[in-house]
Write a protein that holds these residues in place. Structure first.
Motif: not given
Length: 289
Positions: A156-184
């Protein structure tokens, strides 16, 4: 703000970032790996230890010199209108965390509404938000999912959005740490003819996978040791020897540091999220540069 000359900023095309709920700047550090010529022009952090850490790193030249505000509710959003390319935030997660009462939008600590009201005054070209996985299932008082409420508010503010769930584990870290990310993203908010940093981020990340590579795994020693593993030689001791030679309780400073790290964002995850969601936005509609 007097030093932030609008004509100078636009002419030299730095990508200006404001880091809300900055912590140790995990989001900003991650963005630096995919966004060229990035410069932080303001920090917002209310935790005293985290703010002191920011000031120390600025003095050491390890972070961009910029003012630090203590409260996002008091931040002068309107004065930064036209100056900001990216506004990032790790908005407090307590209303959504599975470790809490999960009151969602009914929690007095739910700051999305106040923050987005301010962001509407600032009008950054791009917004990057991080929060815990619980954001996907926590609800507003009327039953609407908080993630849906946030995305619809941004649109409604005029932004196009995308979102997803990403983890530190995907990047090679020894822990999971899942986080939701939103890009507008909003076209044309920071001057016509400026570089499209979303496209640049995708090009910088071109050829990289969305998970850990063999090189990442080979470099796993760069991460601190995991539970029940011996500490790396370069890690600071996790216990303190008292003057009596016996192990004592951790000092308040160490507890503050652990709190800062526990609440923080792994920079590699921020980079992965930004790059991946930028591709999604670019695929949805060509960006005006």
């Amino acid at each position: 703000l007097k030093s932030l000359n609008r004509e100078t900023i636009v002419h030299h095309h730095p990508i200006n970032l404001v880091e809300f709920c900055a912590g140790y700047c995990g989001i900003g550090l991650g963005l630096r790996s995919v966004v060229q010529n990035l410069r932080t022009i303001a920090y917002v952090e209310r935790e005293a230890y985290a703010a002191a850490n920011l000031a120390s790193k600025i003095e050491e030249g390890r972070l961009d010199a910029a003012p630090i505000w203590a409260d996002l509710l008091d931040f002068p959003y309107g004065k930064f209108r036209g100056l900001v390319d990216i506004a990032s935030a790790g908005i407090p997660c307590q209303p959504h965390s599975h470790a809490g009462l999960r009151k969602g939008g009914g929690d007095e600590r739910f700051l999305f509404d106040d923050w987005l009201t301010g962001i509407q005054q600032m009008r950054p070209r791009c917004i990057l938000i991080e929060n815990v996985e619980g954001l996907l299932t926590s609800k507003m008082p009327d039953g609407t999912l908080c993630i849906r409420w946030t995305l619809e508010r941004l649109e409604r503010m005029g932004y196009r959005t995308a979102s997803g769930l990403f983890s530190a584990e995907e990047c090679g870290a020894p822990h999971i740490r899942k986080r939701v990310w939103i890009l507008a993203y909003a076209d044309g908010e920071r001057g016509q003819g400026s570089e499209c940093f979303l496209r640049d981020a995708c090009e910088i990340g071109q050829g990289r996978t969305d998970s850990a590579t063999d090189s990442d795994i080979d470099d796993a020693w760069l991460w601190p040791s995991g539970p029940n593993e011996p500490q790396r030689w370069w890690e600071p001791s996790r216990t303190i020897e008292s003057s009596l030679g016996r192990k004592s309780a951790r000092s308040s400073i160490i507890l503050d540091r652990l709190r800062l790290l526990g609440n923080g964002v792994v920079p590699a995850t921020a980079a992965l999220a930004f790059r991946t969601l930028a591709r999604e936005i670019l695929a949805s509609k060509p960006i005006q540069s």
